[in-house]
Design a protein around this motif. Structure first.
Motif, PDB file in Angstrom:
ATOM      1  N   ARG A  37       0.830  -1.215   0.000  1.00 44.24           N
ATOM      2  CA  ARG A  37       0.000   0.000   0.000  1.00 44.24           C
ATOM      3  C   ARG A  37       0.864   1.265   0.000  1.00 44.24           C
ATOM      4  N   ARG A  38       1.896   1.267   0.836  1.00 46.70           N
ATOM      5  CA  ARG A  38       2.751   2.453   0.934  1.00 46.70           C
ATOM      6  C   ARG A  38       3.481   2.702  -0.379  1.00 46.70           C
ATOM      7  N   GLY A  45       0.676   7.974  -6.806  1.00 41.60           N
ATOM      8  CA  GLY A  45       0.098   9.260  -6.451  1.00 41.60           C
ATOM      9  C   GLY A  45      -1.339   9.154  -5.991  1.00 41.60           C
ATOM     10  N   MET A  46      -1.780   7.937  -5.673  1.00 44.39           N
ATOM     11  CA  MET A  46      -3.137   7.720  -5.163  1.00 44.39           C
ATOM     12  C   MET A  46      -3.133   6.425  -4.364  1.00 44.39           C
ATOM     13  N   PRO A  47      -4.004   6.312  -3.361  1.00 48.44           N
ATOM     14  CA  PRO A  47      -4.109   5.052  -2.625  1.00 48.44           C
ATOM     15  C   PRO A  47      -4.616   3.943  -3.534  1.00 48.44           C
ATOM     16  N   VAL A  48      -4.247   2.698  -3.234  1.00 46.15           N
ATOM     17  CA  VAL A  48      -4.702   1.577  -4.044  1.00 46.15           C
ATOM     18  C   VAL A  48      -6.228   1.465  -3.998  1.00 46.15           C
ATOM     19  N   SER A  49      -6.846   1.838  -2.871  1.00 47.31           N
ATOM     20  CA  SER A  49      -8.308   1.787  -2.773  1.00 47.31           C
ATOM     21  C   SER A  49      -8.961   2.743  -3.767  1.00 47.31           C
ATOM     22  N   ILE A  52      -8.630   1.214  -7.314  1.00 48.78           N
ATOM     23  CA  ILE A  52      -9.619   0.154  -7.548  1.00 48.78           C
ATOM     24  C   ILE A  52     -10.977   0.769  -7.870  1.00 48.78           C
ATOM     25  N   ARG A  53     -11.374   1.769  -7.100  1.00 42.94           N
ATOM     26  CA  ARG A  53     -12.682   2.405  -7.335  1.00 42.94           C
ATOM     27  C   ARG A  53     -12.719   3.083  -8.703  1.00 42.94           C
ATOM     28  N   ARG A  54     -11.655   3.778  -9.071  1.00 45.40           N
ATOM     29  CA  ARG A  54     -11.620   4.458 -10.363  1.00 45.40           C
ATOM     30  C   ARG A  54     -11.637   3.468 -11.523  1.00 45.40           C
ATOM     31  N   ASP A 186       3.011   8.573  13.473  1.00 47.22           N
ATOM     32  CA  ASP A 186       2.610   7.212  13.827  1.00 47.22           C
ATOM     33  C   ASP A 186       1.132   7.022  13.501  1.00 47.22           C
ATOM     34  N   ASP A 187       0.698   5.770  13.474  1.00 48.79           N
ATOM     35  CA  ASP A 187      -0.701   5.436  13.156  1.00 48.79           C
ATOM     36  C   ASP A 187      -1.116   6.054  11.819  1.00 48.79           C
ATOM     37  N   VAL A 188      -0.222   6.001  10.843  1.00 48.68           N
ATOM     38  CA  VAL A 188      -0.506   6.577   9.522  1.00 48.68           C
ATOM     39  C   VAL A 188      -1.337   5.595   8.711  1.00 48.68           C
ATOM     40  N   ASP A 189      -2.344   6.093   8.007  1.00 53.00           N
ATOM     41  CA  ASP A 189      -3.150   5.281   7.109  1.00 53.00           C
ATOM     42  C   ASP A 189      -2.238   4.515   6.156  1.00 53.00           C
ATOM     43  N   ALA A 190      -2.415   3.203   6.058  1.00 51.07           N
ATOM     44  CA  ALA A 190      -1.539   2.369   5.225  1.00 51.07           C
ATOM     45  C   ALA A 190      -1.535   2.819   3.772  1.00 51.07           C
ATOM     46  N   ASP A 191      -2.654   3.392   3.299  1.00 52.31           N
ATOM     47  CA  ASP A 191      -2.714   3.889   1.923  1.00 52.31           C
ATOM     48  C   ASP A 191      -2.033   5.241   1.769  1.00 52.31           C
TER      49      ASP A 191
END
Length: 288
Positions: A37-38, A45-49, A52-54, A186-191
């Protein structure tokens, strides 16, 4: 890593109508979901989520202008109702599926990604690998939004709100690497989604058993390896450039991957107005 990301993209393309488990895809490709994910977010330049949606809505647009009823199309792409499908469709294309069915557009297309590595080799990265026993990060923490470029005003406000003498008190507590006052995420969104909340701590590193004043926040850091990158120049631009280069240059070329844990910036030297600085970026890693 580049090959792994391309295999994940191919798997996504083959299962656009399914509930896609990135952790499972990454494991089959030989890495962790966290690292995948990172790296995906940094390189695409965009999260994998979002990707997928796009892609779902790009492919679904061809069915929307076809003859199938909209509920059939919605279910085909993993949505339980035309309303839920419609919200996702509008978020990507900017218009409703009904308008597209009637008028044929306008539509926004998300091409299928293909990752490639271009190695220039003209500017070597200043990096070292170190293994650290468990330690603690102590200081003052706040929840702030993630901002990829430029100064983060929320972090600035958090630091500015601390009494001047508090910086000296924290620095006196430091007794292990990374030394000095630290900027901890810390606790950064994996995406690594811009705008997602993270825990920012302004503090220092102390040994695992060090006595900690009760008014300070604590982040426990487990035993493990770290990649340490040095940056020099305009701040924070030079540091952010090095951070980006870890994904585009260093990780694809080295047998390491990110593991869960805090990212740490140690300021080694700085100008009086903090417009230039020498920093060390500490990233938790493990063997790929």
């Amino acid at each position: 890593m580049i090959d792994i990301l391309n295999r994940i993209v191919d798997e996504i393309e083959s299962h656009l109508g399914d509930d896609i488990d990135i952790d499972a895809l990454a494991a089959r490709a030989g890495t962790t979901g966290y690292h995948a994910r990172r790296m995906f977010s940094s390189l695409a330049g965009m999260p994998v989520s979002d990707y997928i949606r796009r892609r779902r809505m790009t492919v679904a647009a061809a069915d929307v202008v076809g003859d199938d009823d909209l509920l059939t199309v919605a279910v085909r792409y993993g949505y339980g109702s035309t309303e839920a499908f419609g919200r996702a469709f509008r978020a990507v294309h900017g218009v409703s599926h009904g308008d597209v069915r009637r008028d044929g557009g306008p539509l926004r297309s998300q091409p299928q990604l293909r990752f490639r590595l271009t190695v220039e080799g003209s500017i070597p990265m200043d990096a070292r690998i170190t293994h650290r026993p468990a330690f603690r990060l102590v200081g003052h923490a706040a929840r702030v939004p993630l901002i990829h470029e430029g100064v983060n005003p929320h972090i600035q406000a958090h630091i500015a709100g601390l009494p001047v003498e508090e910086h000296a008190r924290l620095k006196a507590l430091s007794n292990t690497e990374p030394h000095g006052l630290l900027q901890v995420s810390d606790d950064v969104d994996a995406d690594y989604t811009e705008g997602a909340e993270l825990t920012y701590l302004h503090g220092v590193a102390v040994t695992e058993n060090a006595a900690v004043p009760g008014d300070l926040d604590v982040i426990e850091v487990t035993d493990g390896s770290w990649a340490v990158f040095r940056s020099e120049g305009p701040h924070p631009a030079a540091l952010q450039s090095v951070w980006a280069a870890t994904a585009t240059e260093w990780f694809p070329s080295n047998p390491w991957r990110l593991r869960p844990g805090p990212s740490i910036v140690a300021v080694i030297d700085r100008s009086e107005d903090f417009t230039t600085a020498t920093c060390e970026l500490w990233l938790p890693i493990e063997r790929a």
